[in-house]
Write an enzyme that holds these catalytic residues in place. Structure first.
Site, PDB file in Angstrom:
ATOM      1  N   ASP A 159      13.186   5.391   2.275  1.00 18.05           N
ATOM      2  CA  ASP A 159      12.806   4.175   1.702  1.00 18.05           C
ATOM      3  C   ASP A 159      13.695   3.501   2.025  1.00 18.05           C
ATOM      4  OD1 ASP A 159      10.805   3.035  -0.501  1.00 18.05           O
ATOM      5  OD2 ASP A 159      11.639   4.649  -2.074  1.00 18.05           O
TER       6      ASP A 159
ATOM      7  N   GLN B 220       9.878   6.545  -7.587  1.00 20.66           N
ATOM      8  CA  GLN B 220       9.059   4.868  -7.209  1.00 20.66           C
ATOM      9  C   GLN B 220      10.469   4.693  -8.472  1.00 20.66           C
ATOM     10  OE1 GLN B 220       5.987   3.811  -6.146  1.00 20.66           O
ATOM     11  NE2 GLN B 220       7.300   1.841  -6.888  1.00 20.66           N
TER      12      GLN B 220
ATOM     13  N   LYS C 168       0.117   5.051  -2.710  1.00 17.40           N
ATOM     14  CA  LYS C 168       0.687   5.206  -1.761  1.00 17.40           C
ATOM     15  C   LYS C 168       0.315   7.197  -1.164  1.00 17.40           C
ATOM     16  CE  LYS C 168       4.730   3.217  -2.518  1.00 17.40           C
ATOM     17  NZ  LYS C 168       6.345   2.857  -3.879  1.00 17.40           N
TER      18      LYS C 168
END
Ligand code: NDP
Length: 296
Positions: A121, A98, A54
């Site tokens: 997200d 994460q 990422k």
């Protein structure tokens, strides 16, 4: 029939190019580049690989990447303090924590602490609610990537029968909402669904997000269906001691019946990071009070 392979890798590469091309306009208007903060708690090897890729993709798109690596024994209070700091940092447009998080930390509490306008997200309840009622917000990256591949392939999805297998908050539910928003007739199947093959057989569009290797077979499909395989499952390979990745769909038999299908790997997987960057760029434009570029 042999289905066309939907090349998610190529689509994602094109999207990343369009994003990189839009960054200079943002920089000219604001004097800075969009920034994505990624927080990794602990040393889970798969999570570490995701976070690294990422960060690399963010920099390749011309954006700023801020990586925060915390030890596995980090307390919930310390993680919440970092989230608070990132919420207030004007150079950070997107925040991604994460998952999974270590046991001592309540994931829902952490997600709830992220500023919904930086929640790239799309996991915050505010963004789930916005998606449900059709307001602009942030949509989870994987299902949004699936919708992009479907619209690229099929154009207008109005009136199509879509079956989503899986009802997780990360994939299945937002996928169903997106398809509904695109005027599909949507069925959500799950582990309690009766006669799943019969349910799947009525679909023009099948999205499999189950986590069961090669579960969906070709003879479950309506001829000509378009199949999006979200599954990422590691199974033993023919060669002793090796493994390989397979999806939730039995590609070989499905490709005999479907008109188009995403491969695993190289289908949905590459879309997830590209859409994360897209959400970050959109967050940056919105936070600066600017219109986000069209066609992202
Ligand atoms: P979850 O485990 O959270 O959800 C799986 C869903 O599948 C559940 O709703 C479950 O039903 C349903 N299910 C399980 N078994 C069956 C069955 N036999 N028949 C019908 N439905 C069943 O998984 P995720 O949604 O997080 O992920 C799904 C897959 O997608 C995984 O393989 C994951 O690795 C992959 N993935 C890939 C991403 C990518 O970037 N390509 C990103 C995210 C996930 P119930 O609710 O009743 O238990």
């Amino acid at each position: 029939m042999s289905a066309e392979r939907i090349d998610g890798k190529a689509y994602a590469a094109g999207l990343r190019q369009r994003l990189a091309a839009a960054v200079p306009a943002f920089e000219r208007a604001t004097g800075r580049v969009p920034g994505l903060a990624v927080v990794l708690v602990g040393e889970d090897p798969a999570s570490a690989v995701y976070v690294r890729s990422k960060g690399k993709a963010t920099v390749e798109a011309g954006m700023a990447s801020f990586e925060h690596k915390l030890p596995a024994d980090t307390s919930e209070a310390d993680l919440l303090a970092l989230v608070d700091q990132l919420n207030r940092d004007a150079t950070v447009d997107g925040i991604l924590v994460q998952l999974p998080l270590p046991r001592q930390i309540d994931e829902q509490r952490v997600i709830a602490a992220i500023d919904p306008d930086k929640d790239v997200d799309g996991f915050h309840v505010a963004n789930a609610g916005r998606l449900a009622v059709g307001q602009p917000g942030f949509v989870p990256c994987t299902p949004l990537g699936c919708l992009m591949l479907l619209q690229d392939r099929l154009g207008d999805l109005s009136g199509m029968e879509a079956v989503v297998i899986g009802r997780s908050n990360i994939v299945g539910k937002p996928m169903a909402q997106l398809l509904l928003g695109a005027n599909c007739t949507v069925t959500i199947a799950h582990s309690r669904t009766r006669d799943l093959p019969a349910v799947v057989r009525r679909a023009d569009i099948v999205v499999a997000a189950v986590g069961r290797p090669e579960m969906v077979k070709g003879d479950w499909l309506k001829p000509g269906a378009v199949v999006i395989d979200v599954g990422i499952n590691r199974v033993p390979a023919a060669e002793e001691g090796k493994t390989r990745l397979v999806g939730d769909v039995d590609y070989a038999s499905a490709a005999e019946v479907a008109s188009a299908i995403t491969p695993v790997p190289g289908g949905v997987g590459p879309m997830t990071i590209a859409v994360l960057l897209r959400n970050t760029l959109v967050a940056a434009f919105r936070r600066a009070g600017l219109a986000a570029p069209e066609g992202l």
